[in-house]
Design a protein around this motif. Sequence first.
Motif, PDB file in Angstrom:
ATOM      1  N   ALA A  53     -46.217  53.172  -9.407  1.00 48.98           N
ATOM      2  CA  ALA A  53     -46.336  51.810  -9.939  1.00 48.98           C
ATOM      3  C   ALA A  53     -45.897  51.835 -11.397  1.00 48.98           C
ATOM      4  N   VAL A  55     -45.430  49.839 -14.919  1.00 50.91           N
ATOM      5  CA  VAL A  55     -46.103  48.707 -15.559  1.00 50.91           C
ATOM      6  C   VAL A  55     -45.534  48.449 -16.948  1.00 50.91           C
ATOM      7  N   GLU A 171     -53.919  44.188  -8.274  1.00 50.42           N
ATOM      8  CA  GLU A 171     -52.857  45.104  -7.859  1.00 50.42           C
ATOM      9  C   GLU A 171     -53.371  46.544  -7.800  1.00 50.42           C
ATOM     10  N   ALA A 172     -54.192  46.921  -8.762  1.00 44.68           N
ATOM     11  CA  ALA A 172     -54.753  48.273  -8.766  1.00 44.68           C
ATOM     12  C   ALA A 172     -55.552  48.534  -7.498  1.00 44.68           C
ATOM     13  N   ALA A 178     -50.971  54.951  -5.338  1.00 38.63           N
ATOM     14  CA  ALA A 178     -49.972  54.992  -6.403  1.00 38.63           C
ATOM     15  C   ALA A 178     -50.417  55.750  -7.649  1.00 38.63           C
ATOM     16  N   TRP A 180     -49.732  55.491 -11.582  1.00 38.15           N
ATOM     17  CA  TRP A 180     -49.366  54.363 -12.442  1.00 38.15           C
ATOM     18  C   TRP A 180     -48.699  54.869 -13.716  1.00 38.15           C
ATOM     19  N   LEU A 191     -54.024  49.591 -18.561  1.00 43.57           N
ATOM     20  CA  LEU A 191     -54.407  50.449 -17.429  1.00 43.57           C
ATOM     21  C   LEU A 191     -55.649  51.273 -17.749  1.00 43.57           C
ATOM     22  N   LEU A 200     -59.613  51.459 -11.627  1.00 46.59           N
ATOM     23  CA  LEU A 200     -58.462  52.322 -11.402  1.00 46.59           C
ATOM     24  C   LEU A 200     -58.864  53.768 -11.664  1.00 46.59           C
ATOM     25  N   LYS A 204     -54.862  58.909 -12.155  1.00 45.59           N
ATOM     26  CA  LYS A 204     -53.596  58.403 -11.640  1.00 45.59           C
ATOM     27  C   LYS A 204     -52.848  57.531 -12.646  1.00 45.59           C
ATOM     28  N   VAL A 205     -53.324  57.487 -13.888  1.00 42.00           N
ATOM     29  CA  VAL A 205     -52.615  56.773 -14.948  1.00 42.00           C
ATOM     30  C   VAL A 205     -51.876  57.812 -15.781  1.00 42.00           C
TER      31      VAL A 205
END
Length: 265
Positions: A53, A55, A171-172, A178, A180, A191, A200, A204-205
Amino acid sequence: MTISQKFADAIKKYNDTLYRSGVSNPDLIMARSGNLTVEYAPFDHFATDAELAIVGLTPGRVQAANALTSLKRELARGAPLDRALAIAKQTASFSGPMRANLIAMLDEVGLPEVFGRQSSSAFFDESEQLVHFTSSLRYPVYVAGENYSGNTSPLRHPLLRKMIETHLAEEAAALPRAVWVPLGKHAEAALLHLADGGVLDRSKVLTGLPHPSGANAERIAYFVGRKSRDQLSTKTNPDLIDDAKTQVLSQISGLRRNATSSRTA
């Protein structure tokens, strides 16, 4: 009624020439706060099977115009709304040199291996929808008719913060697989704000990648190993890039371990 259905009549009346010149259709305005307006453009489609994803901050006027024009055309052709929204978003999404730069950086840190892939270019296979394009502020934001650039942090503005905590949070929740990738400090802050709120998974960020803009060409070249430390100009701090890359590599290593454990469980 979905957001896109609410604005269906306004889309049919959409005037591309006026919009691109900075004259907005009042029927597309979603919210106002002082001289700031949030306007509808069709960025509603979710690639729910996405592995990646991306952003940004918010769609600019050109990106929004491209999406609006595409949606109007597809609906006029009789396309179902869901299909028309997918095409409109794809038409206006991230591409060109920025995409190539991002692929090079994600390959450099080994993200494709998390999903058993050879290259990050696989995420952009349009037939599989493995990448989800979005923004911290899903719909275009204008200040006195001009593109909002983040001069005031979105998280410090009540209306913009609410957009993050509703639209981006939605969306998260819809994309559990995903990883991000924020493009810029405001996207990263948005995020991490959702991660702090438990919306979230922080692991994963992926923070620390240089922005893939051409303005960052030298930093990107150093990050991916195309340029050595002694070749850098004084404008580029290699120590900061090295520290960020070490952080990203450590995070990717953790994601690979988790992915391996899930596959063997």
